[in-house]
Design a protein around this motif. Structure first.
Motif, PDB file in Angstrom:
ATOM      1  N   HIS A  19       0.829  -1.213   0.000  1.00  0.00           N
ATOM      2  CA  HIS A  19       0.000   0.000   0.000  1.00  0.00           C
ATOM      3  C   HIS A  19       0.863   1.263   0.000  1.00  0.00           C
ATOM      4  CE1 HIS A  19      -3.211  -2.824   0.905  1.00  0.00           C
ATOM      5  NE2 HIS A  19      -2.578  -3.199   2.005  1.00  0.00           N
ATOM      6  N   VAL A  20       1.753   1.359  -0.996  1.00  0.00           N
ATOM      7  CA  VAL A  20       2.670   2.490  -1.088  1.00  0.00           C
ATOM      8  C   VAL A  20       2.557   3.138  -2.466  1.00  0.00           C
ATOM      9  CG1 VAL A  20       4.297   1.547   0.589  1.00  0.00           C
ATOM     10  CG2 VAL A  20       4.564   0.978  -1.837  1.00  0.00           C
ATOM     11  N   GLY A  21       3.012   4.397  -2.542  1.00  0.00           N
ATOM     12  CA  GLY A  21       3.029   5.125  -3.792  1.00  0.00           C
ATOM     13  C   GLY A  21       4.344   4.955  -4.524  1.00  0.00           C
ATOM     14  N   ALA A  22       4.517   5.778  -5.581  1.00  0.00           N
ATOM     15  CA  ALA A  22       5.674   5.618  -6.462  1.00  0.00           C
ATOM     16  C   ALA A  22       6.987   5.898  -5.746  1.00  0.00           C
ATOM     17  CB  ALA A  22       5.528   6.539  -7.675  1.00  0.00           C
ATOM     18  N   SER A  23       7.039   6.964  -4.959  1.00  0.00           N
ATOM     19  CA  SER A  23       8.298   7.295  -4.294  1.00  0.00           C
ATOM     20  C   SER A  23       8.665   6.256  -3.245  1.00  0.00           C
ATOM     21  CB  SER A  23       8.222   8.686  -3.659  1.00  0.00           C
ATOM     22  OG  SER A  23       7.152   8.757  -2.730  1.00  0.00           O
ATOM     23  N   ALA A  24       7.678   5.751  -2.501  1.00  0.00           N
ATOM     24  CA  ALA A  24       7.953   4.704  -1.514  1.00  0.00           C
ATOM     25  C   ALA A  24       8.361   3.414  -2.208  1.00  0.00           C
ATOM     26  CB  ALA A  24       6.722   4.467  -0.641  1.00  0.00           C
ATOM     27  N   LEU A  25       7.759   3.134  -3.357  1.00  0.00           N
ATOM     28  CA  LEU A  25       8.146   1.951  -4.124  1.00  0.00           C
ATOM     29  C   LEU A  25       9.592   2.072  -4.594  1.00  0.00           C
ATOM     30  CD1 LEU A  25       7.249  -0.720  -5.432  1.00  0.00           C
ATOM     31  CD2 LEU A  25       6.471   0.605  -7.419  1.00  0.00           C
ATOM     32  N   ALA A  26       9.971   3.270  -5.045  1.00  0.00           N
ATOM     33  CA  ALA A  26      11.350   3.488  -5.493  1.00  0.00           C
ATOM     34  C   ALA A  26      12.348   3.295  -4.358  1.00  0.00           C
ATOM     35  CB  ALA A  26      11.497   4.889  -6.081  1.00  0.00           C
ATOM     36  N   THR A  27      11.896   3.506  -3.119  1.00  0.00           N
ATOM     37  CA  THR A  27      12.789   3.368  -1.978  1.00  0.00           C
ATOM     38  C   THR A  27      13.304   1.941  -1.842  1.00  0.00           C
ATOM     39  OG1 THR A  27      11.594   5.137  -0.848  1.00  0.00           O
ATOM     40  CG2 THR A  27      13.029   3.774   0.505  1.00  0.00           C
ATOM     41  N   PHE A  28      12.511   0.943  -2.248  1.00  0.00           N
ATOM     42  CA  PHE A  28      12.986  -0.438  -2.226  1.00  0.00           C
ATOM     43  C   PHE A  28      14.298  -0.568  -3.002  1.00  0.00           C
ATOM     44  CE2 PHE A  28       8.508  -1.999  -1.421  1.00  0.00           C
ATOM     45  CZ  PHE A  28       8.803  -2.632  -0.231  1.00  0.00           C
ATOM     46  N   SER A  29      14.248  -0.179  -4.266  1.00  0.00           N
ATOM     47  CA  SER A  29      15.428  -0.299  -5.117  1.00  0.00           C
ATOM     48  C   SER A  29      16.513   0.689  -4.703  1.00  0.00           C
ATOM     49  CB  SER A  29      15.046  -0.074  -6.583  1.00  0.00           C
ATOM     50  OG  SER A  29      14.155  -1.076  -7.026  1.00  0.00           O
ATOM     51  N   LEU A  32      15.264  -2.330 -13.505  1.00  0.00           N
ATOM     52  CA  LEU A  32      15.149  -2.603 -12.081  1.00  0.00           C
ATOM     53  C   LEU A  32      13.781  -2.252 -11.513  1.00  0.00           C
ATOM     54  CD1 LEU A  32      17.072  -3.785  -9.974  1.00  0.00           C
ATOM     55  CD2 LEU A  32      17.671  -1.462  -9.308  1.00  0.00           C
ATOM     56  N   LEU A  33      13.160  -1.191 -12.043  1.00  0.00           N
ATOM     57  CA  LEU A  33      11.881  -0.787 -11.448  1.00  0.00           C
ATOM     58  C   LEU A  33      10.909  -0.121 -12.413  1.00  0.00           C
ATOM     59  CD1 LEU A  33      10.196  -0.581  -8.875  1.00  0.00           C
ATOM     60  CD2 LEU A  33      11.290   1.624  -8.409  1.00  0.00           C
ATOM     61  N   TRP A  34      11.333   0.936 -13.125  1.00  0.00           N
ATOM     62  CA  TRP A  34      10.380   1.811 -13.773  1.00  0.00           C
ATOM     63  C   TRP A  34      10.009   1.422 -15.200  1.00  0.00           C
ATOM     64  CZ3 TRP A  34       7.691   3.895 -10.424  1.00  0.00           C
ATOM     65  CH2 TRP A  34       8.212   4.500  -9.281  1.00  0.00           C
ATOM     66  N   GLY A  35      10.695   0.451 -15.792  1.00  0.00           N
ATOM     67  CA  GLY A  35      10.370   0.072 -17.159  1.00  0.00           C
ATOM     68  C   GLY A  35       8.980  -0.511 -17.303  1.00  0.00           C
ATOM     69  N   MET A  86      20.614   4.997  -8.270  1.00  0.00           N
ATOM     70  CA  MET A  86      19.896   5.373  -7.049  1.00  0.00           C
ATOM     71  C   MET A  86      19.268   6.750  -7.188  1.00  0.00           C
ATOM     72  SD  MET A  86      22.205   4.138  -3.832  1.00  0.00           S
ATOM     73  CE  MET A  86      23.646   5.034  -4.386  1.00  0.00           C
ATOM     74  N   THR A  87      20.065   7.690  -7.676  1.00  0.00           N
ATOM     75  CA  THR A  87      19.572   9.060  -7.816  1.00  0.00           C
ATOM     76  C   THR A  87      18.374   9.121  -8.749  1.00  0.00           C
ATOM     77  OG1 THR A  87      21.824   9.878  -7.475  1.00  0.00           O
ATOM     78  CG2 THR A  87      20.243  11.406  -8.444  1.00  0.00           C
ATOM     79  N   THR A  88      18.460   8.418  -9.868  1.00  0.00           N
ATOM     80  CA  THR A  88      17.376   8.453 -10.851  1.00  0.00           C
ATOM     81  C   THR A  88      16.137   7.718 -10.360  1.00  0.00           C
ATOM     82  OG1 THR A  88      19.077   8.471 -12.564  1.00  0.00           O
ATOM     83  CG2 THR A  88      16.826   8.082 -13.283  1.00  0.00           C
ATOM     84  N   LEU A  89      16.324   6.572  -9.712  1.00  0.00           N
ATOM     85  CA  LEU A  89      15.174   5.835  -9.178  1.00  0.00           C
ATOM     86  C   LEU A  89      14.358   6.704  -8.237  1.00  0.00           C
ATOM     87  CD1 LEU A  89      16.787   2.364  -8.433  1.00  0.00           C
ATOM     88  CD2 LEU A  89      14.863   2.758  -9.972  1.00  0.00           C
ATOM     89  N   LEU A  90      15.038   7.373  -7.320  1.00  0.00           N
ATOM     90  CA  LEU A  90      14.328   8.212  -6.352  1.00  0.00           C
ATOM     91  C   LEU A  90      13.712   9.429  -7.024  1.00  0.00           C
ATOM     92  CD1 LEU A  90      13.537   8.845  -3.461  1.00  0.00           C
ATOM     93  CD2 LEU A  90      15.754   9.985  -3.168  1.00  0.00           C
ATOM     94  N   ALA A  96      14.696  13.333 -15.796  1.00  0.00           N
ATOM     95  CA  ALA A  96      15.862  13.252 -14.913  1.00  0.00           C
ATOM     96  C   ALA A  96      17.017  12.522 -15.584  1.00  0.00           C
ATOM     97  CB  ALA A  96      15.479  12.547 -13.610  1.00  0.00           C
ATOM     98  N   VAL A  97      16.709  11.628 -16.516  1.00  0.00           N
ATOM     99  CA  VAL A  97      17.756  10.886 -17.224  1.00  0.00           C
ATOM    100  C   VAL A  97      18.710  11.843 -17.925  1.00  0.00           C
ATOM    101  CG1 VAL A  97      18.204   9.294 -19.137  1.00  0.00           C
ATOM    102  CG2 VAL A  97      16.363   8.803 -17.499  1.00  0.00           C
TER     103      VAL A  97
END
Length: 477
Positions: free
Chosen positions: A61-71, A258-261, A382-386, A405-406
């Motif tokens: 039950h998390v949003g995009a930024s919290a999801l990015a925190t995993f990676s 890793l995450l956003w694709g 890390m920087t881009t994921l967050l 951001a890329v």
């Protein structure tokens, strides 16, 4: 990257196995396969979240930024461990470090499967990242201990290809299993792979062939030795250039896989899950194919390193810009396929970073230099994921703004590459002339100075630093 054979009549390392070269052979292949299988499983676990991002958001039950925190946390631990791992491999040996890594990433994957809360899942991914960090540098060192120096670059490239095969497994196997049997069963079942590779690792892996023990080193002070290793490695322009090449080239594909694709292709491009999974698979397949191509190009022409790295960055930025700016928001399939094919070049291009750091440092600093270089791409990732996660939350899931951001990080990296290349290449050329057959002896500095034999002592053979353009043969960390 794989390198071609040195010219005839070069150094002993180029002409064939020297007196201190490992013999290679079938036993070396068997031992190396055990080690690289550990890295293979680690990559499966590392990339498993990339095919489960949407499910993780629903489960916790998390949003995009919290999801990015995993990676982000996983990569933060990975990047932060690179220099310590390099030192650990030098001090403790490959087997002990790989065994510890396998135990940690298996425990992390199992903990992720069973975590009842977001906080516990975060801790599990951090543990996984810690174990994962111990694999790649260990496998690089295993290749140099068991194979002749001329085979070292090839073994490093093959290790990278095996890692990408692990990424492929997470896309092709774990994704459908996850949707078939559910979160807990899929992730807990995959953790069993860690136990499978741990058994032969403990029973059969050896740090080096019999009779090929490394020469004993003088005892060194702990904290002072570590600081000196890092300072001397960082002072080399080649090490810093290697870091920025790795930083600039690796992260676009890493973030995508890793995450956003998957969320980008499904939510922003309107593709089905199976089609999106196919495109992720295409990135991995392209990576594996282009890895061999890049290696052959650089093996034949060292001057191609900078143009190849910058060309990959430029083409990646061009394709990302075309996809994000396409009228109507949904890019045509041919353009998405082209983007995925180009993203496949990011991994092989990032290996060029090691090709700058390796010759800039003597053998006793290779682990530290490799760790510094390997941090680059993961810091950018890390920087881009967050950043992407924060921008998605702030803009209501506007992927065009988020993925911009890329371009910012690519511009930063290119500016640093251009600023360092002249000094790094000049020092590289100087070393090449110094180590060329018949050339003047290179000065002995740093930790190597303590190993210079005194008067009346018998000099001990030891591996030489990797010869550079103009000298024959190459050697990996």
């Amino acid at each position: 990257m794989p390198k071609g054979p040195g010219p005839t009549g070069g150094t002993a390392a180029a002409r064939g196995a020297g007196p201190e070269d490992p013999p290679g052979g079938g036993k070396a292949v068997a031992v190396w396969c055990i080690g690289v299988s550990v890295y293979f499983v680690a990559v499966i676990f590392r990339t498993s979240l990339g095919v489960a991002g949407l499910e993780a958001a629903d489960r916790f039950h998390v949003g995009a930024s919290a999801l990015a925190t995993f990676s982000l946390l996983q990569l933060l631990v990975y990047a932060g461990m690179q220099i310590p791992v390099g030192l650990m491999v030098d001090r403790l040996g490959t087997k002990k470090v790989l065994t510890l890594g396998a135990v940690l990433f298996t425990t992390g994957q199992l903990g992720f499967a069973l975590s009842p809360s977001y906080e516990m899942a975060l801790a599990a991914r951090a543990l996984l990242g810690c174990g994962d960090a111990m694999t790649f540098i260990s496998v690089l060192r295993l290749g140099t201990r068991w194979f002749p120096a001329r085979r070292g670059p090839l073994m490093a490239q093959l290790a990278g290809l095996v890692g990408m095969a692990g990424n492929l497994v997470s896309t092709l196997v774990l994704a459908p299993v996850l949707h078939g049997i559910g979160w807990t069963a899929a992730f807990a079942g995959s953790a069993a792979a860690g136990l499978v590779v741990l058994v032969p690792l403990v029973l059969f892996l050896r740090d080096h062939p019999e009779g090929q023990e490394p020469a004993p080193r003088a005892r060194t002070g702990g904290a002072g030795f570590v600081r000196r290793q890092i300072k001397e490695s960082w002072s080399e322009p080649g090490t810093r250039l290697g870091l920025w090449v790795h930083f600039t080239t690796q992260f676009p594909a890493m973030v995508f896989l890793l995450l956003w694709g998957m969320p980008f292709l499904i939510e922003a491009q309107g593709l089905t899950r199976s089609t999106a999974g196919g495109l992720l698979t295409l990135v991995v397949a392209s990576n594996m194919a282009l890895g061999l191509v890049y290696g052959q190009i650089i093996g034949r022409r060292q001057a191609a390193r900078i143009p190849l790295a910058l060309g990959t960055v430029g083409l990646t930025a061009l394709l990302w810009g075309a996809v994000l700016a396409y009228p109507g928001g949904h890019a045509p399939m041919w353009l998405l396929i082209t983007l995925c094919l180009v993203l496949g070049g990011c991994g092989p291009a990032s290996m060029i970073g090691f090709d700058f750091a390796r010759p800039a440092n003597p053998p006793e600093r290779q682990g530290t230099a490799s760790g510094i270089t390997n941090m680059g791409g993961f810091i950018a990732s890390m920087t881009t994921l967050l950043t992407v996660g924060l921008l998605l939350d702030a803009t209501g899931d506007d992927y065009r703004i988020a993925f911009s951001a890329v371009f910012v990080l690519e511009a930063l990296g290119v500016s640093r590459i251009l600023g360092l290349r002249r000094r790094a290449l000049a020092r590289e050329a100087d070393r090449g002339r110094a180590t060329a057959p018949g050339g003047p002896a290179a000065p002995v500095t740093g930790a190597a100075a303590s190993q210079v034999p005194g008067p009346g002592t018998q000099p001990q053979p030891r591996p030489t630093a990797c010869p550079l353009p103009g000298a024959a043969g190459r050697e990996t960390p």
